[in-house]
Design an enzyme around this catalytic site. Structure first.
Site, short mmCIF file in Angstrom:
data_model
loop_
_atom_site.label_atom_id
_atom_site.label_comp_id
_atom_site.label_asym_id
_atom_site.label_seq_id
_atom_site.Cartn_x
_atom_site.Cartn_y
_atom_site.Cartn_z
N ALA A 245 0.83 -1.21 0.00
CA ALA A 245 0.00 0.00 0.00
C ALA A 245 0.86 1.26 0.00
O ALA A 245 0.68 2.17 -0.82
CB ALA A 245 -0.94 0.00 1.20
N ALA B 86 2.43 -12.62 2.30
CA ALA B 86 1.25 -13.06 1.55
C ALA B 86 1.65 -14.17 0.58
O ALA B 86 2.56 -13.99 -0.23
CB ALA B 86 0.64 -11.88 0.79
N GLY C 120 -0.91 -16.62 -1.09
CA GLY C 120 -1.87 -17.06 -2.10
C GLY C 120 -1.88 -16.28 -3.39
O GLY C 120 -1.70 -16.83 -4.47
N GLU D 271 -9.70 -19.78 -4.54
CA GLU D 271 -9.63 -19.83 -3.09
C GLU D 271 -11.04 -19.79 -2.50
O GLU D 271 -12.01 -19.52 -3.20
CB GLU D 271 -8.78 -18.68 -2.54
CG GLU D 271 -7.31 -18.80 -2.93
CD GLU D 271 -6.43 -17.70 -2.35
OE1 GLU D 271 -5.22 -17.87 -2.38
OE2 GLU D 271 -6.98 -16.68 -1.88
N ASP E 229 0.08 0.22 14.92
CA ASP E 229 0.66 1.55 15.14
C ASP E 229 -0.13 2.66 14.44
O ASP E 229 -0.48 3.67 15.06
CB ASP E 229 2.11 1.60 14.63
CG ASP E 229 3.00 0.57 15.32
OD1 ASP E 229 2.61 0.07 16.38
OD2 ASP E 229 4.08 0.28 14.79
N HIS F 115 -6.82 -16.67 10.37
CA HIS F 115 -6.52 -17.60 9.29
C HIS F 115 -6.69 -19.01 9.82
O HIS F 115 -6.17 -19.34 10.88
CB HIS F 115 -5.08 -17.40 8.78
CG HIS F 115 -4.86 -18.03 7.44
ND1 HIS F 115 -4.75 -19.38 7.28
CD2 HIS F 115 -4.73 -17.49 6.21
CE1 HIS F 115 -4.56 -19.65 5.99
NE2 HIS F 115 -4.55 -18.52 5.32
N ARG G 76 -13.23 -18.02 5.25
CA ARG G 76 -12.29 -18.25 6.34
C ARG G 76 -12.93 -18.25 7.72
O ARG G 76 -12.54 -19.02 8.59
CB ARG G 76 -11.19 -17.17 6.31
CG ARG G 76 -10.20 -17.37 5.20
CD ARG G 76 -9.18 -16.26 5.18
NE ARG G 76 -8.18 -16.50 4.14
CZ ARG G 76 -7.24 -15.64 3.80
NH1 ARG G 76 -7.19 -14.47 4.42
NH2 ARG G 76 -6.37 -15.93 2.87
N HIS H 117 -4.96 -13.08 11.78
CA HIS H 117 -4.35 -12.92 10.45
C HIS H 117 -4.57 -11.55 9.83
O HIS H 117 -3.68 -11.01 9.19
CB HIS H 117 -4.92 -13.99 9.53
CG HIS H 117 -4.36 -13.99 8.15
ND1 HIS H 117 -3.02 -14.17 7.89
CD2 HIS H 117 -4.96 -13.83 6.94
CE1 HIS H 117 -2.81 -14.12 6.58
NE2 HIS H 117 -3.97 -13.91 5.98
N ARG I 108 -13.19 -10.49 5.33
CA ARG I 108 -12.44 -10.25 4.07
C ARG I 108 -12.45 -11.51 3.21
O ARG I 108 -12.11 -12.59 3.65
CB ARG I 108 -11.00 -9.86 4.39
CG ARG I 108 -10.12 -9.69 3.16
CD ARG I 108 -8.73 -9.25 3.54
NE ARG I 108 -8.00 -10.29 4.24
CZ ARG I 108 -7.21 -11.19 3.64
NH1 ARG I 108 -7.09 -11.19 2.33
NH2 ARG I 108 -6.55 -12.09 4.36
N SER J 159 -7.04 -8.43 -0.23
CA SER J 159 -6.28 -7.45 0.56
C SER J 159 -5.18 -6.78 -0.24
O SER J 159 -5.05 -5.54 -0.22
CB SER J 159 -5.71 -8.10 1.82
OG SER J 159 -5.02 -9.29 1.50
N LEU J 160 -4.35 -7.56 -0.94
CA LEU J 160 -3.31 -6.95 -1.77
C LEU J 160 -3.94 -6.11 -2.89
O LEU J 160 -3.41 -5.07 -3.27
CB LEU J 160 -2.38 -8.01 -2.37
CG LEU J 160 -1.31 -8.58 -1.43
CD1 LEU J 160 -0.51 -9.67 -2.13
CD2 LEU J 160 -0.36 -7.48 -0.94
#
Length: 526
Positions: free
Chosen positions: A17, A47, A49, A115, A216, A237, A283, A344, A379, A384-385
């Site tokens: 990101a 990551a 997958g 997935e 943070d 996960h 998940r 996760h 999610r 996410s990526l």
């Protein structure tokens, strides 16, 4: 670092990101990127997958949107989902331009896998180490860009909010940052600040994440005056490697996607009892099923078995997992892999709009730190990526418009540590760190109750006061800063969980097992 140095953009975090923002603004801006450790030490590299995107003619934007909404259990923001999916192909093409080497099939076409929760093969990947490929490519591009300054071993302490620090001006003026190499606190001045520091899974005793995921950025944004939303939705996960020497190693969802079976210690499959999709259920369902069976049997772990597939198939698809398991004496081509669930992914975070803007002017948040509304209550795997790239590019586009104005940066005074001393009681940090993560795991884990949450709230409030007293009297260290942030985000998680009087997605409460008829976000305001 020159204390008077001013940047157009300060990016806190060197994962997918943060580097996406940096690379997309750097041709027209002076950029600083901070990394807590080495540049590639964040969650991106872990990551395995892949990245979900509409890349096949048999797939569609409509189908990807539907799968995301279904996984999100009625809580996704539709416009955020549509924005992400509609820009997924462009995001992958941009990564390919950055020299990410995705796997190809025998026809020299990009190989797509499937997935849990996906209705099509749409996961583009680099074998079983997609994060490594993305991280290495983006870091490589950033290192060679003349307008990007990279700073390793820098731990952000706080965003300098003009309002909170009572500085003349509006919005942000940069950040105070601990230089771990010399122990000094530096003042990074900037026109815009981007929080891209990842999630808060280190709040839990067992996690698949690297050590730096201590929430943070979420804690800093909260202290700066930003709203935080949906922190109760912590994705566990389902399948992390269970071995005393294995630290934070997850077994990718793609193992189940390619035919792996979850089994009890006696070799019996069980997922069909919990969901008709069996091993390919989302998940949260798989993690709860494993947790249920472990508690029912008193088992330390369950097993993921793909040994019925040819060894050549396993080596082709999962070379890194095969080698890593072999290091621990487990041959996944001949025997099942022992697995347990672990924290996760943080689905909630800093409230942002479609351009990554927060409630504080010129402060942005992207990636796992942000709450865009894409993930809802759970999610979908490999979104996410994708979110990192799509929202990184969106934030960059907005930032470029902001910095065109060339407004002066509000002057931020240097850090004052004249009233604090070195600590000779670091046992306080280690003890509180352990206690916090243990009661979060026991009371605010995969399955919750009102009583457990109230116990956790009582403990976290006492710990928070103790930690803040310690912080106020001693020089900062990275361990102290992470603990300060962990107790902050843990309290946010607990507060959100107490407010949700239902079971939805990743938040499962035995006290409130039913789903409410209307979905709502849990939003906390400072």
């Amino acid at each position: 670092m020159d204390q008077r140095q001013v940047f157009d953009v300060l990016v806190i975090g060197s994962g997918a990101a943060g580097l996406t923002v940096a690379l997309n603004v750097a041709d027209n801006a002076k950029v600083a990127v901070l990394s807590k450790d080495k540049l590639d030490s964040g969650s991106t590299r872990w990551a395995q997958g892949g990245i979900a995107a509409v890349l096949d003619s048999e797939d569609s934007i409509k189908a990807h949107i539907a799968d995301t909404l279904n996984a999100g259990a009625g809580l996704c923001n539709y416009s955020a989902v549509r924005h992400t999916v509609e820009n997924s192909t462009d995001a992958i093409n941009w990564l390919i331009e950055q020299q990410v080497q995705f796997s190809k099939d025998s026809n020299n076409e990009y190989h797509l896998t499937k997935e849990g929760g996906h209705s099509h093969r749409r996961i583009i990947h680099a074998a079983d180490a997609t994060g490594v490929a993305v991280s290495e490519a983006l870091v490589g591009q950033a290192i060679t860009h003349k307008n990007i300054s990279l700073f390793e071993h820098r731990v952000a302490i706080d965003v300098i909010s003009c309002e909170k620090f009572k500085i003349p001006g509006k919005g942000v003026a940069g950040a105070y940052v601990l230089n771990e190499e010399n122990g000094h606190v530096e003042t990074f001045r900037a026109r815009t600040v981007v929080i891209a520091s990842g999630g808060a899974s280190k709040s839990y005793l067992y996690t698949s994440n690297p050590d730096g995921t201590s929430g943070d950025g979420i804690a800093m944004a909260w202290r700066a005056g930003c709203r935080i939303a949906n922190m109760e939705f912590n994705q566990f996960h389902p399948t992390c490697l269970y071995h005393p020497q294995a630290k934070n190693f997850l077994i990718t969802e793609a193992v189940r996607g390619e035919g792996g079976h979850l089994k009890l210690p006696n070799g019996e499959r069980f997922m069909h009892k919990f969901d008709e999709r069996a091993e390919l259920a989302p998940r949260d369902i798989v993690a709860r099923a494993i947790d249920h069976e472990m508690k029912r049997l008193g088992a330390d772990c369950l097993y993921l078995d793909i040994s019925h597939k040819p060894k050549e198939f396993i080596l082709e698809h999962f070379p890194n997992i095969y080698e890593r398991c072999l290091e621990y004496g487990i041959d996944m081509s001949k025997q099942p892999i022992p697995v347990v669930p672990a924290a996760h992914y943080t689905c909630g975070g800093i409230v942002t709009d479609q351009s990554g803007r927060t409630d504080v002017p010129n402060l942005y948040a992207v990636g796992e730190s942000a709450h865009t509304g894409l993930h809802g209550a759970n999610r979908l795997a490999s979104n996410s990526l994708l979110e990192c790239i799509v929202y990184g590019k969106s934030a960059a586009a907005h930032i470029l418009n902001i910095i065109k104005e060339k407004n002066d940066v509000a002057f931020a005074p240097d850090w004052d540590e004249s009233q604090v001393t070195d600590s000779d009681e670091d046992v306080v940090i280690s003890h509180n760190w352990d206690e916090l993560r243990r009661f979060m795991w026991d009371y605010v884990g995969i399955v919750r109750t009102d009583k457990r949450l109230l116990r956790a709230q009582h403990r976290v409030q006492l710990l928070r006061q103790e930690i803040l007293d310690f912080y106020g009297n001693h020089k900062v260290t990275s361990d102290l800063l992470e603990l300060r942030n962990l107790v902050e985000v843990s309290e946010l998680i607990i507060r959100c969980a107490i407010l949700r009087k239902e079971s939805r997605g990743l938040h499962y409460s035995l006290s409130h097992p039913d789903l409410l008829p209307v979905a709502y976000d849990t939003v906390l305001t400072p």
